[in-house]
Design a protein around this motif. Structure first.
Motif, PDB file in Angstrom:
ATOM      1  N   ARG A  41       0.866  -1.177   0.000  1.00 33.47           N
ATOM      2  CA  ARG A  41       0.000   0.000   0.000  1.00 33.47           C
ATOM      3  C   ARG A  41       0.900   1.223   0.000  1.00 33.47           C
ATOM      4  NH1 ARG A  41      -2.136   3.356   4.200  1.00 33.47           N
ATOM      5  NH2 ARG A  41      -4.281   3.993   3.751  1.00 33.47           N
ATOM      6  N   LYS A  42       0.682   2.104  -0.955  1.00 30.92           N
ATOM      7  CA  LYS A  42       1.472   3.324  -1.030  1.00 30.92           C
ATOM      8  C   LYS A  42       0.545   4.517  -0.846  1.00 30.92           C
ATOM      9  CE  LYS A  42       5.075   5.629  -3.600  1.00 30.92           C
ATOM     10  NZ  LYS A  42       5.936   5.615  -4.755  1.00 30.92           N
ATOM     11  N   LEU A  43       0.827   5.303   0.176  1.00 29.25           N
ATOM     12  CA  LEU A  43       0.037   6.479   0.490  1.00 29.25           C
ATOM     13  C   LEU A  43       0.780   7.711   0.013  1.00 29.25           C
ATOM     14  CD1 LEU A  43      -2.329   7.911   1.952  1.00 29.25           C
ATOM     15  CD2 LEU A  43      -0.938   7.818   4.034  1.00 29.25           C
ATOM     16  N   TYR A  44       0.122   8.513  -0.797  1.00 28.25           N
ATOM     17  CA  TYR A  44       0.700   9.752  -1.297  1.00 28.25           C
ATOM     18  C   TYR A  44       0.185  10.903  -0.438  1.00 28.25           C
ATOM     19  CZ  TYR A  44       2.033   7.060  -5.389  1.00 28.25           C
ATOM     20  OH  TYR A  44       2.587   6.128  -6.225  1.00 28.25           O
ATOM     21  N   PRO A  45       1.077  11.730   0.089  1.00 24.93           N
ATOM     22  CA  PRO A  45       0.670  12.831   0.966  1.00 24.93           C
ATOM     23  C   PRO A  45       0.080  13.995   0.169  1.00 24.93           C
ATOM     24  CG  PRO A  45       3.041  12.851   0.701  1.00 24.93           C
ATOM     25  CD  PRO A  45       2.531  11.642  -0.049  1.00 24.93           C
ATOM     26  N   GLU A  46      -1.111  13.791  -0.317  1.00 27.46           N
ATOM     27  CA  GLU A  46      -1.802  14.800  -1.110  1.00 27.46           C
ATOM     28  C   GLU A  46      -3.139  15.099  -0.444  1.00 27.46           C
ATOM     29  OE1 GLU A  46      -2.342  12.820  -4.831  1.00 27.46           O
ATOM     30  OE2 GLU A  46      -0.233  12.929  -5.368  1.00 27.46           O
ATOM     31  N   PRO A  94      -6.033  12.547   0.119  1.00 24.51           N
ATOM     32  CA  PRO A  94      -5.008  11.500   0.084  1.00 24.51           C
ATOM     33  C   PRO A  94      -5.262  10.511  -1.050  1.00 24.51           C
ATOM     34  CG  PRO A  94      -5.973  11.691   2.273  1.00 24.51           C
ATOM     35  CD  PRO A  94      -6.773  12.558   1.361  1.00 24.51           C
ATOM     36  N   ARG A  95      -4.175  10.033  -1.640  1.00 28.07           N
ATOM     37  CA  ARG A  95      -4.264   9.033  -2.709  1.00 28.07           C
ATOM     38  C   ARG A  95      -3.544   7.784  -2.228  1.00 28.07           C
ATOM     39  NH1 ARG A  95      -0.785   8.603  -7.877  1.00 28.07           N
ATOM     40  NH2 ARG A  95       0.287  10.349  -6.938  1.00 28.07           N
ATOM     41  N   VAL A  96      -4.209   6.652  -2.358  1.00 24.58           N
ATOM     42  CA  VAL A  96      -3.643   5.373  -1.940  1.00 24.58           C
ATOM     43  C   VAL A  96      -3.649   4.439  -3.142  1.00 24.58           C
ATOM     44  CG1 VAL A  96      -3.859   3.394  -0.388  1.00 24.58           C
ATOM     45  CG2 VAL A  96      -4.471   5.675   0.417  1.00 24.58           C
ATOM     46  N   GLU A  97      -2.525   3.784  -3.377  1.00 22.31           N
ATOM     47  CA  GLU A  97      -2.423   2.804  -4.458  1.00 22.31           C
ATOM     48  C   GLU A  97      -1.975   1.471  -3.884  1.00 22.31           C
ATOM     49  OE1 GLU A  97      -1.299   5.678  -8.219  1.00 22.31           O
ATOM     50  OE2 GLU A  97       0.297   4.523  -7.292  1.00 22.31           O
TER      51      GLU A  97
END
Length: 109
Positions: free
Chosen positions: A72-77, A80-83
């Motif tokens: 799980r990759k969480l982008y600090p936006e 939030p965006r999780v891939e």
């Protein structure tokens, strides 16, 4: 007797380990979808798996991540965006998924 480890779980039998890893109504479908893409966002997974509840999808994603099959990759936006993507261990199940798909196709109507 040999022991087998997946995530933080230890098994006496490799079949028991494999069965536990994919145990759950939606886990194989999640792994199948992730095997077809480099990564997928939560919303895409939710749309592509018909009838899965938000609770069950989140639970299965967490279990697959704990077992080391997906990352799980969480982008600090904002928002939030999780891939999600298969790990190397997760990619090793692709031939099993392909075999299951071929077996399932035998039951076409």
């Amino acid at each position: 007797m040999e022991k087998y480890k997946l995530g933080d779980k230890v098994f006496d039998c490799p079949v028991g380990l494999a069965s536990n890893a994919i145990n759950g109504k939606w886990k194989l479908q999640i792994l199948n979808l992730l095997s077809q893409e480099e990564c997928m966002r939560y919303g895409n997974l939710k749309r592509r798996i018909e009838d899965v509840s938000e609770k069950m999808l989140i639970q299965h994603l967490r279990e697959l991540e704990q077992d080391g099959l997906i990352e799980r990759k969480l982008y600090p936006e904002v928002p939030p965006r999780v891939e999600y993507a298969l790990t190397e261990v997760g990619r090793q199940i692709i031939p099993v998924i392909v075999a299951l798909k071929q077996w399932g196709q035998l039951f076409r109507i």
